[in-house]
Design an enzyme around this catalytic site. Sequence first.
Site, PDB file in Angstrom:
ATOM      1  N   CYS A  21       0.813  -1.209   0.000  1.00  0.00           N
ATOM      2  CA  CYS A  21       0.000   0.000   0.000  1.00  0.00           C
ATOM      3  C   CYS A  21       0.852   1.267   0.000  1.00  0.00           C
ATOM      4  O   CYS A  21       0.455   2.262  -0.606  1.00  0.00           O
ATOM      5  CB  CYS A  21      -1.008   0.008   1.137  1.00  0.00           C
ATOM      6  SG  CYS A  21      -0.304  -0.161   2.780  1.00  0.00           S
ATOM      7  N   HIS A 131      -2.700   0.811   7.075  1.00  0.00           N
ATOM      8  CA  HIS A 131      -2.827   0.963   5.629  1.00  0.00           C
ATOM      9  C   HIS A 131      -2.479   2.400   5.250  1.00  0.00           C
ATOM     10  O   HIS A 131      -2.910   3.350   5.913  1.00  0.00           O
ATOM     11  CB  HIS A 131      -4.265   0.634   5.224  1.00  0.00           C
ATOM     12  CG  HIS A 131      -4.560   0.742   3.775  1.00  0.00           C
ATOM     13  ND1 HIS A 131      -3.953  -0.041   2.818  1.00  0.00           N
ATOM     14  CD2 HIS A 131      -5.431   1.554   3.098  1.00  0.00           C
ATOM     15  CE1 HIS A 131      -4.438   0.274   1.625  1.00  0.00           C
ATOM     16  NE2 HIS A 131      -5.329   1.244   1.772  1.00  0.00           N
TER      17      HIS A 131
END
Length: 183
Positions: A21, A131
């Site tokens: 990510c 994330h």
Amino acid sequence: MHDIGMDGKPIYHEKQRLQFCLLHALNNLMQEKDSFCRAELDAIAEKLLADDPFRSQWTPLSLIFKPHHNVFTGNYDVNVLIAALESRRKKVVWHDRRNGASSINLAEESLLGIMLNIPVRRFGGIWSGRHWVSLRDVNGVWYNLDSDLASPVPFEHQEEMREFLNDVIDQGGEILIILRENP
């Protein structure tokens, strides 16, 4: 990889692959395919390891579960993000969460975008982690360029974006302001 923005112009948007990510968020922030690559982020993480002043305190597990990069999952930490952006002459500023999102000047001329590090739960809550997400103004419209989204999501107005950022803070997320440095 390119979606069409509200003004009809293309917006670069990489989608999530494995747990890279940060790589996707950086490329989305820069609005360029391969602005950063996995090998470059790996090299930054390795350099950070080599320069670690606490390396003498590492355990054998530290060689497997490295502090700046998990070789199994692809996760990178904030130190890799900062070093990567500084290599492109960008400045990373931690947002003081006590001030809320209203203290972020979204019209600041030097503001390139915003990086978020948010807590996530996956697989029915069995796995939790963090994330990376990028937000960026593209042609006068702010977009959520989260690599988990099917396409970029525009914010209707700055107040909607501030509410989103306050929700990120309330859920334990971190906000990093990314500035263009003067040439």
